[in-house]
Write a protein that holds these residues in place. Structure first.
Motif, mmCIF file in Angstrom:
data_model
loop_
_atom_site.group_PDB
_atom_site.id
_atom_site.type_symbol
_atom_site.label_atom_id
_atom_site.label_comp_id
_atom_site.label_asym_id
_atom_site.label_seq_id
_atom_site.Cartn_x
_atom_site.Cartn_y
_atom_site.Cartn_z
ATOM 1 N N LYS A 176 9.199 1.583 -6.056
ATOM 2 C CA LYS A 176 8.776 0.195 -5.861
ATOM 3 C C LYS A 176 8.870 -0.609 -7.151
ATOM 4 C CE LYS A 176 5.814 0.900 -1.828
ATOM 5 N NZ LYS A 176 4.458 0.767 -1.258
ATOM 6 N N LYS B 22 11.210 -3.988 -7.399
ATOM 7 C CA LYS B 22 10.764 -5.296 -7.897
ATOM 8 C C LYS B 22 11.700 -5.808 -8.978
ATOM 9 C CE LYS B 22 7.511 -7.104 -6.665
ATOM 10 N NZ LYS B 22 7.276 -8.016 -5.519
ATOM 11 N N GLY C 87 2.721 -11.219 -6.483
ATOM 12 C CA GLY C 87 2.852 -9.775 -6.354
ATOM 13 C C GLY C 87 3.400 -9.382 -5.005
ATOM 14 N N ILE C 88 3.092 -10.191 -3.989
ATOM 15 C CA ILE C 88 3.539 -9.925 -2.622
ATOM 16 C C ILE C 88 4.129 -11.214 -2.061
ATOM 17 C CG2 ILE C 88 2.858 -9.168 -0.307
ATOM 18 C CD1 ILE C 88 0.440 -7.802 -1.605
ATOM 19 N N THR D 280 1.721 -5.096 -8.680
ATOM 20 C CA THR D 280 0.946 -5.042 -7.434
ATOM 21 C C THR D 280 1.397 -3.932 -6.484
ATOM 22 O OG1 THR D 280 0.500 -7.412 -7.560
ATOM 23 C CG2 THR D 280 0.204 -6.364 -5.421
ATOM 24 N N THR D 281 2.627 -4.007 -6.003
ATOM 25 C CA THR D 281 3.027 -3.153 -4.876
ATOM 26 C C THR D 281 3.224 -1.670 -5.195
ATOM 27 O OG1 THR D 281 5.370 -3.713 -5.184
ATOM 28 C CG2 THR D 281 4.088 -5.094 -3.687
ATOM 29 N N THR E 111 -1.051 2.407 -4.817
ATOM 30 C CA THR E 111 -1.798 2.628 -3.583
ATOM 31 C C THR E 111 -3.035 3.453 -3.909
ATOM 32 O OG1 THR E 111 0.186 2.580 -2.198
ATOM 33 C CG2 THR E 111 -1.748 3.678 -1.284
ATOM 34 N N GLU F 229 -3.103 -0.332 0.169
ATOM 35 C CA GLU F 229 -1.806 -0.578 -0.458
ATOM 36 C C GLU F 229 -1.885 -1.800 -1.375
ATOM 37 O OE1 GLU F 229 1.416 1.067 2.732
ATOM 38 O OE2 GLU F 229 0.530 -0.898 3.193
ATOM 39 N N ASP F 230 -0.922 -1.888 -2.295
ATOM 40 C CA ASP F 230 -0.715 -3.089 -3.123
ATOM 41 C C ASP F 230 -1.941 -3.441 -3.972
ATOM 42 O OD1 ASP F 230 1.706 -3.229 -1.708
ATOM 43 O OD2 ASP F 230 0.827 -4.544 -0.192
#
Length: 427
Positions: free
Chosen positions: A47, A51, A242-243, A283-284, A287, A385-386
């Protein structure tokens, strides 16, 4: 099971043949933790790379300098460094981490704190960090006295009114009245100003804020060049999401930024375009997972505060992570992650009101005040998550409860890319 383990920044990375969803990896870990009293956080290297690849697509020609304060996890930093990302550092500790851990060289660091601790400024200058930000005449004199060879990047105030965290009140000079005066003062005392920076605000919701800032920058560049400053650096700061969602996305921001740069700085070869994303990268990949160690049945109206729920059941769950640890993002960043049970059901069981409490004795340690789950059991795990932005970086061991342990994973292709450095950014 992982195919093999790799070492990255002194930490073990579980390498799988194919990419795996974080829930599958978390389930595997949790299955072996029946007697564990510690929460854990998974970090997906894939991830992080994704990004980075999105950034290259949406903001070509803009070099990211990751804001270390958002999440200083060593594997995250090492992965970003392997991709050629630069770093926005604000303290001696952050600078030393980047250099001493061989994450990046001094020329890939911007000392991006407008009001610098004198000892830190001298340290940065000694290490050869080339640039620092400033927004006042006092900082100019500090730079001249303590770091005479460092170049200045002038921070201006130009914020997005819709941003959830506004920074223009703490940092940045007025772009119309203040900036020309500071440029003249810098010239008089012999501080070389090489560019302009801005921060439109964390979690920016209006991409046009970047266009307004870039327009101001062009006028300041013209003033600076006329005074003899070697103006080349356009620093777009942070505020990147972040998302991606329906309100804002990197694609929407990137489209606005690229159009504005083409309009105001069309001869791109003359300039250096940079930005300082933090939550965008952090962010992502993260978890969180925590185990339920306590459950109390209560009247549902105690949770929902609705009279009609007085004769219904609700549950209070107590987990081994909380707002002083991974979920410090609730207080420090206004983020409210939503949990999911790690063990899924077929969806037919009724969802009842629940409160998820952290483990400490503090009544403010509420991870989720009102949520809805099937009846969960002691020993089950929840996951979120995230949760990488302003969470683990601000975690403490309040009340003696330990912070979450990190576990890292990647697929073979991602790990090969990181280890080889073949996918480094090209600007």
């Amino acid at each position: 099971m992982a195919e093999f383990l790799e070492l990255l920044a002194g930490n073990k990375v579980a390498v799988f043949k194919q990419p795996l969803h974080s829930k599958i990896v978390a389930e595997t870990l949790a299955a072996g933790m029946k007697n564990s009293t510690e929460p854990f956080v998974l970090v997906s290297l894939k991830k992080i790379v994704e990004k980075f690849q999105e950034w290259q697509r949406e903001l070509p020609g803009v070099m990211p300098y990751y804001a270390v304060k958002c999440n200083d996890n060593i594997v995250l930093l090492k992965t970003l460094g392997s991709l050629g990302v630069g770093f926005d550092c604000a303290t001696k500790a952050e600078i030393d981490m980047i250099i001493n851990e061989d994450i990046a060289t001094a020329d890939k660091i911007v000392y991006a704190h407008p009001i610098k601790t004198p000892e830190y400024l001298k340290h940065a200058h000694k290490l050869g960090i080339p640039r620092c930000t400033f927004d006042s005449v006092e900082e100019l004199y500090k730079m001249k006295a303590l770091a005479p060879n460092m170049e200045g990047i002038l921070r201006i105030s130009c914020g997005d009114k819709t941003a959830e965290r506004k920074l223009k009140y703490k940092f940045g000079c007025d772009p119309v009245n203040g900036a020309p005066k500071l440029l003249r003062q810098a010239k008089e005392i012999g501080v070389s100003v090489v560019g302009v920076s801005v921060h439109v605000g964390s979690r920016c919701c209006d991409p046009r804020a970047y266009e307004r800032a870039i327009a101001y920058m062009k006028d300041i560049f013209d003033d600076g060049i006329s005074m003899g400053h070697p103006m080349t650096v356009v620093d777009l700061g942070g505020g990147f999401p972040g998302i991606n969602n329906e309100k804002i996305s990197l694609a929407a921001i990137g489209k606005c930024i690229i159009a504005a740069l083409n309009k105001y700085f069309p001869e791109s070869e003359k300039y250096e375009f940079i930005a300082e994303p933090g939550r965008y990268f952090a962010t992502t990949p993260f978890t969180a997972a925590a185990k339920i160690f306590g459950r109390i049945k209560v009247s549902a109206n105690r949770i929902t505060e609705k009279e009609e729920d007085a004769n219904k059941d609700g549950y209070m769950y107590f987990i081994n992570d909380g707002v002083y640890m991974t979920f410090s993002c609730k207080h420090f960043d206004g983020i409210h992650p939503l949990s999911q049970p790690l063990t899924s059901d077929d969806g037919t069981l009724p969802r009842v009101p629940a409160t998820v409490w952290g483990p400490t004795c503090d009544s403010a340690d509420i991870v989720e005040a009102v949520t809805y789950h099937r009846k969960l059991n002691i020993g089950e795990w929840l996951y979120w998550e995230d949760v990488g932005a302003y969470s683990t970086a601000t975690a403490v061991e309040f009340n003696g409860f330990p912070k979450a342990k990190f576990y890292y994973y990647a697929d073979q292709e991602t790990m090969k890319m990181i280890k080889s450095g073949d996918n480094k950014i090209h600007i």
